[in-house]
Write an enzyme that holds these catalytic residues in place. Structure first.
Site, PDB file in Angstrom:
ATOM      1  N   HIS A 137      -7.122   2.002  -0.237  1.00 56.66           N
ATOM      2  CA  HIS A 137      -8.229   1.125  -0.604  1.00 56.66           C
ATOM      3  C   HIS A 137      -9.393   1.931  -1.173  1.00 56.66           C
ATOM      4  O   HIS A 137      -9.424   3.164  -1.086  1.00 56.66           O
ATOM      5  CB  HIS A 137      -8.710   0.322   0.609  1.00 56.66           C
ATOM      6  CG  HIS A 137      -7.818  -0.827   0.956  1.00 56.66           C
ATOM      7  ND1 HIS A 137      -6.730  -0.697   1.799  1.00 56.66           N
ATOM      8  CD2 HIS A 137      -7.844  -2.134   0.581  1.00 56.66           C
ATOM      9  CE1 HIS A 137      -6.125  -1.863   1.921  1.00 56.66           C
ATOM     10  NE2 HIS A 137      -6.780  -2.753   1.191  1.00 56.66           N
ATOM     11  N   LYS A 190     -14.502   0.609   1.718  1.00 54.03           N
ATOM     12  CA  LYS A 190     -13.892  -0.165   2.805  1.00 54.03           C
ATOM     13  C   LYS A 190     -14.175   0.516   4.136  1.00 54.03           C
ATOM     14  O   LYS A 190     -13.956   1.720   4.285  1.00 54.03           O
ATOM     15  CB  LYS A 190     -12.382  -0.297   2.590  1.00 54.03           C
ATOM     16  CG  LYS A 190     -11.699  -1.208   3.609  1.00 54.03           C
ATOM     17  CD  LYS A 190     -10.256  -1.490   3.209  1.00 54.03           C
ATOM     18  CE  LYS A 190      -9.549  -2.337   4.248  1.00 54.03           C
ATOM     19  NZ  LYS A 190     -10.177  -3.668   4.399  1.00 54.03           N
TER      20      LYS A 190
END
Length: 250
Positions: free
Chosen positions: A142, A146
């Protein structure tokens, strides 16, 4: 028309929801909730649920776990259906969600992508066939903003795999040191960098063959469209806890 409240409307996913909603019929965003009140959005934005005056049919939440308690109280008080897309909840918060769902319909999924949820069911079948002769590792990637790790989606896939194995298994987060891999381990590896939207891969590594199941999100639009599909589904349901399997009849 389904009147919708977006929780986290000034966040990254909130902005995607607002944009994608313009492409849809029979659903309209009539209000937003966000701690950031600086907004030029075409609907009122609130920082206190009790101040919301609009007629709401459903709520979509892409915000932060810290909002959960007040959000659930608001939903239960007004009997409002909720599409809960936030990840990173504690075990205690999961119990709060389950309790609230006895009073109002809640759609709860760690990933709003239809593709991810189809893959989850494929992994259940694959695990039952392959586990005896294969080691299982999960890799998720990600963007660098995040905050929760591993991702909720990685656990969604991992938990489905573990529930398909009759023996006791355990997650191993990353690997270091000097020791052999044990059969009961399900490897869980998280990478963070750049602007990666989301990538999840499950590897079944056996003797002389490797099977890989992979999903890559190319934009956040897929999560928005999944959330709107869930909103249209949950407004028709009675109180209870629902997920993608229920909506897709899997």
């Amino acid at each position: 028309m389904i009147n919708t409240l977006i929780v986290g409307c000034n966040g990254t996913m909130g902005k995607v929801l607002i944009k994608e909603c313009t492409k849809l019929e029979n659903i309209e965003i009539v209000a937003g909730f966000d701690k950031d009140m600086n907004s030029s959005l075409p609907f009122p934005v609130y920082s206190n649920f009790e101040d919301i005056k609009e007629d709401i049919d459903v709520i979509i939440d892409f915000s932060n776990p810290v909002v959960l308690e007040s959000l659930l109280k608001f939903c239960v008080k007004r009997k409002l259906p909720l599409v809960l897309c936030t990840t990173g909840f504690s075990d205690a918060q999961i119990k709060e969600i389950e309790s609230a769902s006895s009073k109002t319909p809640i759609f709860f999924s760690a990933n709003m992508s239809l593709g991810i949820n189809l893959i989850k069911n494929l992994l259940i079948k694959a695990t039952k066939v392959l586990y005896d002769g294969f080691d299982i590792e999960i890799i998720e990637k990600h963007h660098n903003k995040k905050v929760d790790s591993p991702s909720g989606t990685a656990y969604l896939l991992g938990d489905a795999i573990m529930d398909s194995i009759p023996e006791e298994t355990e997650y191993v987060h990353g690997r270091e040191g000097y020791h052999k891999r044990e059969k009961k381990e399900i490897g869980m590896h998280s990478l963070r960098g750049g602007t990666i939207v989301g990538e999840h891969e499950v590897i079944f590594a056996g003797n002389d063959e490797i099977i890989s199941v992979k999903h890559e999100a190319l934009s956040k639009n897929i999560f928005a469209m999944g959330a709107f599909k869930a909103a249209k589904y949950i407004v028709k349901q009675e109180a209870g806890l629902y997920d993608m399997d229920d909506m897709l009849n899997l």
